[in-house]
Design a protein around this motif. Structure first.
Motif, PDB file in Angstrom:
ATOM      1  N   MET A  18      -4.753 -10.400  -7.318  1.00  0.00           N
ATOM      2  CA  MET A  18      -3.699 -10.924  -8.183  1.00  0.00           C
ATOM      3  C   MET A  18      -3.988 -10.606  -9.657  1.00  0.00           C
ATOM      4  O   MET A  18      -3.066 -10.453 -10.453  1.00  0.00           O
ATOM      5  N   LEU A  19      -5.253 -10.561 -10.013  1.00  0.00           N
ATOM      6  CA  LEU A  19      -5.589 -10.356 -11.421  1.00  0.00           C
ATOM      7  C   LEU A  19      -6.239  -8.993 -11.656  1.00  0.00           C
ATOM      8  O   LEU A  19      -7.020  -8.819 -12.593  1.00  0.00           O
ATOM      9  N   GLY A  20      -5.919  -8.042 -10.796  1.00  0.00           N
ATOM     10  CA  GLY A  20      -6.507  -6.723 -10.987  1.00  0.00           C
ATOM     11  C   GLY A  20      -5.846  -5.679 -10.111  1.00  0.00           C
ATOM     12  O   GLY A  20      -4.811  -5.923  -9.498  1.00  0.00           O
ATOM     13  N   ASN A  21      -6.464  -4.523 -10.054  1.00  0.00           N
ATOM     14  CA  ASN A  21      -5.983  -3.362  -9.293  1.00  0.00           C
ATOM     15  C   ASN A  21      -4.730  -2.780  -9.940  1.00  0.00           C
ATOM     16  O   ASN A  21      -4.855  -1.948 -10.811  1.00  0.00           O
ATOM     17  N   VAL A  22      -3.537  -3.194  -9.550  1.00  0.00           N
ATOM     18  CA  VAL A  22      -2.345  -2.748 -10.276  1.00  0.00           C
ATOM     19  C   VAL A  22      -1.552  -3.959 -10.756  1.00  0.00           C
ATOM     20  O   VAL A  22      -1.632  -5.028 -10.148  1.00  0.00           O
TER      21      VAL A  22
ATOM     22  N   ALA B 179      -6.333   6.887   0.305  1.00  0.00           N
ATOM     23  CA  ALA B 179      -5.075   6.648  -0.419  1.00  0.00           C
ATOM     24  C   ALA B 179      -4.127   5.732   0.340  1.00  0.00           C
ATOM     25  O   ALA B 179      -3.419   4.932  -0.277  1.00  0.00           O
ATOM     26  N   ASP B 180      -4.115   5.819   1.652  1.00  0.00           N
ATOM     27  CA  ASP B 180      -3.192   4.972   2.414  1.00  0.00           C
ATOM     28  C   ASP B 180      -3.412   3.490   2.122  1.00  0.00           C
ATOM     29  O   ASP B 180      -2.479   2.689   2.200  1.00  0.00           O
ATOM     30  N   GLN B 181      -4.654   3.148   1.838  1.00  0.00           N
ATOM     31  CA  GLN B 181      -4.969   1.738   1.587  1.00  0.00           C
ATOM     32  C   GLN B 181      -4.986   1.400   0.093  1.00  0.00           C
ATOM     33  O   GLN B 181      -5.251   0.255  -0.282  1.00  0.00           O
ATOM     34  N   LEU B 182      -4.729   2.398  -0.726  1.00  0.00           N
ATOM     35  CA  LEU B 182      -4.596   2.099  -2.156  1.00  0.00           C
ATOM     36  C   LEU B 182      -3.217   1.505  -2.406  1.00  0.00           C
ATOM     37  O   LEU B 182      -2.268   1.785  -1.664  1.00  0.00           O
ATOM     38  N   PRO B 183      -3.103   0.697  -3.444  1.00  0.00           N
ATOM     39  CA  PRO B 183      -1.771   0.155  -3.737  1.00  0.00           C
ATOM     40  C   PRO B 183      -0.832   1.272  -4.180  1.00  0.00           C
ATOM     41  O   PRO B 183      -1.261   2.208  -4.860  1.00  0.00           O
TER      42      PRO B 183
ATOM     43  N   TYR C 195     -11.886   4.567 -13.463  1.00  0.00           N
ATOM     44  CA  TYR C 195     -10.561   4.065 -13.836  1.00  0.00           C
ATOM     45  C   TYR C 195      -9.540   4.438 -12.778  1.00  0.00           C
ATOM     46  O   TYR C 195      -8.636   5.226 -13.012  1.00  0.00           O
ATOM     47  N   VAL C 196      -9.724   3.890 -11.619  1.00  0.00           N
ATOM     48  CA  VAL C 196      -8.796   4.161 -10.525  1.00  0.00           C
ATOM     49  C   VAL C 196      -8.555   2.855  -9.774  1.00  0.00           C
ATOM     50  O   VAL C 196      -9.375   1.944  -9.827  1.00  0.00           O
ATOM     51  N   PRO C 197      -7.445   2.761  -9.086  1.00  0.00           N
ATOM     52  CA  PRO C 197      -7.239   1.568  -8.255  1.00  0.00           C
ATOM     53  C   PRO C 197      -8.185   1.588  -7.061  1.00  0.00           C
ATOM     54  O   PRO C 197      -8.694   2.643  -6.696  1.00  0.00           O
ATOM     55  N   HIS C 198      -8.420   0.445  -6.480  1.00  0.00           N
ATOM     56  CA  HIS C 198      -9.280   0.389  -5.302  1.00  0.00           C
ATOM     57  C   HIS C 198      -8.453  -0.033  -4.078  1.00  0.00           C
ATOM     58  O   HIS C 198      -7.349  -0.584  -4.226  1.00  0.00           O
TER      59      HIS C 198
ATOM     60  N   THR D 116       0.834  -1.205   0.000  1.00  0.00           N
ATOM     61  CA  THR D 116       0.000   0.000   0.000  1.00  0.00           C
ATOM     62  C   THR D 116       0.869   1.255   0.000  1.00  0.00           C
ATOM     63  O   THR D 116       2.071   1.217   0.274  1.00  0.00           O
ATOM     64  N   GLN D 117       0.192   2.364  -0.272  1.00  0.00           N
ATOM     65  CA  GLN D 117       0.895   3.654  -0.224  1.00  0.00           C
ATOM     66  C   GLN D 117       1.429   3.913   1.184  1.00  0.00           C
ATOM     67  O   GLN D 117       2.536   4.444   1.358  1.00  0.00           O
ATOM     68  N   ALA D 118       0.623   3.541   2.199  1.00  0.00           N
ATOM     69  CA  ALA D 118       1.062   3.773   3.578  1.00  0.00           C
ATOM     70  C   ALA D 118       2.327   2.977   3.881  1.00  0.00           C
ATOM     71  O   ALA D 118       3.267   3.478   4.519  1.00  0.00           O
ATOM     72  N   GLN D 119       2.352   1.729   3.420  1.00  0.00           N
ATOM     73  CA  GLN D 119       3.531   0.888   3.681  1.00  0.00           C
ATOM     74  C   GLN D 119       4.753   1.421   2.932  1.00  0.00           C
ATOM     75  O   GLN D 119       5.861   1.411   3.459  1.00  0.00           O
ATOM     76  N   TRP D 120       4.546   1.848   1.714  1.00  0.00           N
ATOM     77  CA  TRP D 120       5.683   2.410   0.962  1.00  0.00           C
ATOM     78  C   TRP D 120       6.228   3.643   1.679  1.00  0.00           C
ATOM     79  O   TRP D 120       7.444   3.808   1.819  1.00  0.00           O
ATOM     80  N   LYS D 121       5.305   4.495   2.134  1.00  0.00           N
ATOM     81  CA  LYS D 121       5.738   5.720   2.829  1.00  0.00           C
ATOM     82  C   LYS D 121       6.525   5.363   4.083  1.00  0.00           C
ATOM     83  O   LYS D 121       7.532   6.000   4.417  1.00  0.00           O
ATOM     84  N   ALA D 122       6.053   4.350   4.807  1.00  0.00           N
ATOM     85  CA  ALA D 122       6.737   3.947   6.034  1.00  0.00           C
ATOM     86  C   ALA D 122       8.160   3.479   5.741  1.00  0.00           C
ATOM     87  O   ALA D 122       9.063   3.641   6.557  1.00  0.00           O
ATOM     88  N   LEU D 123       8.336   2.907   4.577  1.00  0.00           N
ATOM     89  CA  LEU D 123       9.664   2.388   4.228  1.00  0.00           C
ATOM     90  C   LEU D 123      10.551   3.443   3.584  1.00  0.00           C
ATOM     91  O   LEU D 123      11.748   3.527   3.852  1.00  0.00           O
ATOM     92  N   MET D 124       9.962   4.257   2.729  1.00  0.00           N
ATOM     93  CA  MET D 124      10.769   5.124   1.869  1.00  0.00           C
ATOM     94  C   MET D 124      10.624   6.607   2.199  1.00  0.00           C
ATOM     95  O   MET D 124      11.271   7.447   1.575  1.00  0.00           O
TER      96      MET D 124
END
Lengths: 328, 504
Positions: B424-428, B290-294, B406-409, B267-275
């Motif tokens: 696995m077969l959708g979102n991003v 957004a935090d829960q979006l990929p 047309y947005v990720p969920h 997720t965006q939140a996890q990426w932010k926590a790392l980077m």
């Protein structure tokens, strides 16, 4: 008909490709199913198929009638189209077109109008690539209205199969040394467009029976550049004299022979808005094996000279980019 | 030679009925060791199983005297089910002797002959057909005795495993390994027991009390701190690829060891926590979730940098991108055909046309990960209603603005697949570690090199794809520095080997 391989795609395309997307409509004619307008167009497409043309460029409101027409001959024709918009509906638009043509489109392309490849264009390219991987498209390409991006396309667009570029005896800038070897090295198929400069070359020869693209109706033959003075009439006289040396051939036919003679082009897409265009362009193919004559070259030189003196005004307003970008 | 084969088989291995034979064969160690070869070459494998060669774990020049050692890897032969492609090598006459001499440099210890080995030694079983019947019989009996002992220890060990008596079970499997040093079954069981004796890994919490019977690994774990949930993808083999697409041929069998895969896309939140940064396009006021979006608009290079950061938080590292074989294996979740993989049974309470709570418009129950895909199909191939009317699509085509659909969920909004993996077969689409090279897939051919030029693989459909792109076999790729707003990442974690004190 002459067929050439289109790069590494495995497809053999007819040297003359059918590029009309609008029929010349009479004053009271409207596009609708079964109308004389539609019938004329359908007959011409059928005739083109009978003449051996196998590459058809289709877009706009012609998908449905064209798909219906070629359905029984789907395996004999190659359908090319253009993804218009840089939006995310690309996949859905491709799906819709592909489904109407039996599940796949043979050639799909995007248009590049900027020198630097921006994010939107690369995203759009990704949409095309994905559609190809999913089996909806057989070959993906780009049409360049600017000369600059062609080299960039070779470097930046993964999986590029073909490239469409303007090419006629006046606008032949793509004959330069860097691009063609690079494209050949990567086995990129090249397709010429605007072989008659959006119909404007037709208007250089009074003997030509065909008129130009209906969207340019009302456009005058020459718009002399300011200060042309006495030079322009002299150039017209020179061209007239040169054309007299071609008693059995019109300038557009010679122009098509010029394009056909370029070995690096797999096909050239000519807009065939009426039957005469189809007849003339096909007739030019009958002398495919003959070299261009001295008289033809003289006519080309005279036409180049006249159009240079006339300035970009000899072209329709929306095609002046040809003059700005592609004059050799 | 044929007579010898029949004799050997009939004396020691054949059982009363063909079914019994098949059941026994499936348990035979030599069949396991010889892997793919034994699927067709049963007799040759059984003959080889008689030989001392089958018990060796080391050979000269890194070459074991087994199928691969003598015939080469023969990858094309293994893939080609029509048998149009022969093995890499079919040694005959002098070539056989040359292979023998690699270890038996002085030739035969009795005859001192350095040629024509096969005149005295059966080519696979090694038994000398010129020996008297009693000697052959004795050798076969000796082997059968050893095999009985091996099987006895295995059976006892497995009974003890059922009773969770790990230490006694370990002793039985160790004894089995002594009888048959090449036994993968015994080795695997010992590894499993070692893991059960000391379950869990540093930095992770075990979720629930379920353990994989084969590997001994907990079925679900969560990384402490980041809250990254991972499920165990069990070891197995599957048919990678599809005949439907140009770059997914040929279909071929790939073995996959067990590994953990994140339940959700990062997720965006996890990426932010790392980077400490968020490169995503879909953030800001318009996207309160957004935090829960990929996370998206990340390149393969960005993902590599992120892996460095996350592995700093785990003792011994272990986080990585999935190989494309692992990704497809996980996406299929045990399904053979592509349509089946995309149509897992609906969760209870959700009908075929139900909207998944919290999912993006268009998410259909039973279409895992197809949440934001247009025209996605419902379960069992039933055609779902179009999720975006064409009129709306064409309005969108008039401009550059993205329609809201047309947005990720948010991750996890669609139902999971059979193995508990979401989207696995959708979102991003998801970056894989692999270089985009033609099939057959071979992890050892350089395509898993962490550095090097070339496009890297992306897998899985995304929110701009249509239902036709949900085939888990589809392969996409891009340059490692390219980033689009429909490309994200899902992490996998390699379980560490069991610690030495837990193995005998």
């Amino acid at each position: 008909m002459v067929y050439r391989p289109l790069g590494k795609t495995g497809m053999n395309v007819s040297l003359l490709a059918f590029g009309a997307h609008k029929e010349r409509a009479g004053p009271d004619e409207k596009w609708q199913e079964g109308s004389p307008l539609q019938d004329r167009r359908d007959r011409r497409i059928s005739r083109a198929i009978d003449l051996g043309i196998n590459l058809f460029d289709v877009y706009g409101d012609q998908f449905a009638p064209f798909a219906k027409l070629v359905k029984p001959k789907r395996d004999k024709v190659l359908i090319a189209s253009l993804l218009h918009n840089r939006t995310f509906v690309g996949q859905e638009a491709i799906d819709r077109v592909a489904k109407s043509f039996g599940g796949y489109i043979d050639l799909y392309r995007i248009r590049c109008e900027t020198v630097d490849f921006d994010y939107d264009l690369l995203e759009q390219w990704d949409v095309l690539r994905r559609a190809k991987e999913a089996g909806k498209i057989r070959a993906i390409g780009i049409v360049c209205h600017l000369e600059g991006p062609m080299m960039t396309a070779l470097k930046e667009l993964e999986g590029l199969d073909y490239l469409m570029l303007p090419y006629n005896f006046i606008h032949s800038k793509a004959g330069y040394a860097e691009f063609l070897p690079a494209a050949a090295k990567r086995d990129i198929g090249l397709i010429g467009i605007k072989p008659l400069a959006a119909g404007s070359i037709v208007r250089l020869d009074p003997r030509s029976k065909s008129d130009t693209n209906p969207e340019n109706a009302g456009f005058m033959r020459f718009s002399p550049s300011p200060g042309g003075g006495e030079i322009l009439p002299a150039a017209v006289a020179e061209l007239t004299k040169a054309l007299h040396q071609l008693p059995d051939e019109t300038l557009p036919q010679a122009a098509m022979r010029y394009v056909y003679s370029r070995p690096f082009l797999s096909a050239t897409v000519a807009g065939m808005f009426d039957d005469q265009f189809l007849t003339d362009n096909h007739a030019a193919l009958s002398r495919y094996h003959e070299q261009l004559t001295r008289e033809e070259h003289a006519a080309f030189d005279a036409a180049r000279n006249l159009t240079r003196l006339a300035g970009a005004g000899w072209l329709p307003e929306n095609y002046q980019w040809l003059e700005e970008q592609w004059r050799a | 030679m044929a007579r010898l084969t029949i004799s050997l088989l009939s004396s020691a291995f054949l059982f009363a009925t063909p079914l019994a034979l098949l059941a026994q064969q499936s348990q035979r160690p030599e069949l396991t060791v010889s892997g793919s070869c034994a699927r067709c070459h049963v007799s040759a494998t059984l003959e080889w199983g008689l030989s001392k060669h089958s018990t060796l774990t080391r050979g000269r020049n890194n070459r074991l005297p087994n199928c691969v050692g003598c015939h080469g890897e023969s990858r094309a032969h293994v893939i080609d089910e029509q048998n149009n492609v022969k093995p890499d090598r079919i040694p005959r006459e002098a070539a056989i002797a040359a292979l023998c001499l690699e270890c038996h440099a002085n030739g035969c210890s009795r005859s001192m002959d350095r040629n024509n080995c096969q005149t005295c030694h059966h080519i696979h079983a090694l038994v000398n057909p010129n020996l008297d019947a009693a000697t052959i019989e004795k050798r076969v009996k000796d082997f059968a005795t050893r095999l009985d002992s091996y099987r006895g220890h295995l059976d006892a060990g497995e009974r003890l495993v059922q009773q969770a008596q790990w230490e006694p079970a370990r002793a039985e499997f160790a004894a089995a390994l002594k009888d048959y040093p090449a036994s993968i079954r015994a080795q695997t069981a010992l590894t499993m027991i070692a893991r059960r004796l000391q379950p869990g890994f540093s930095g992770f919490k075990i979720v629930g009390d379920q353990f994989d019977a084969q590997s001994g690994l907990p079925k679900e774990i969560v990384m402490e701190g980041l809250g990254l949930g991972l499920v165990l993808i069990p070891a197995g083999s599957f048919d990678l690829g599809s005949e439907q697409h140009p770059n997914t041929k040929p279909v071929h069998t790939v073995d996959v060891p067990p590994f953990y895969m994140a339940k959700f896309e990062l997720t965006q939140a996890q990426w932010k926590a790392l980077m400490a940064a968020n490169p995503s396009h879909y953030q800001g006021e318009k996207f309160p979730q957004a935090d829960q979006l990929p996370v998206e608009r990340v390149s393969w290079d960005d993902c590599r940098a992120m892996l460095v950061e996350i592995n700093k938080r785990v003792s011994g590292g272990g986080f990585r991108l999935p190989t494309e074989a692992e990704w497809e294996y996980a996406a299929r979740a045990g399904s053979v055909d592509s349509a089946d993989a995309a149509n897992v049974p609906s969760p209870a309470g959700l009908g075929e046309d139900s909207q998944v709570v919290g999912a993006a418009p268009g998410a259909k129950a039973g279409v895992p990960g197809a949440g934001a895909m247009r025209g996605a199909r419902g379960p069992r191939g039933a055609k779902g209603a179009p999720t975006v009317k064409m009129a709306q699509a064409f309005r969108a085509m008039q401009g550059l603005e993205m329609p809201d659909t047309y947005v990720p969920h948010p991750v996890g909004a669609s139902p999971p697949n059979r193995w508990g993996l979401y989207d696995m077969l959708g979102n991003v689409s998801e970056w894989c570690s692999s270089l985009a090279l033609p099939y057959p897939y071979d992890a050892a051919d350089g395509r898993e090199a962490p550095v090097g030029p070339g496009a890297r693989v992306l897998r899985g459909a995304n929110f701009v794809d249509t239902a036709e792109s949900t085939d888990p076999a589809l392969r996409h790729s891009d340059r490692p520095d390219r980033k689009f707003r429909w490309n994200g990442v899902r992490l996998v974690f390699s379980p560490p080997e069991p610690i030495a004190s837990a193995t005998p």
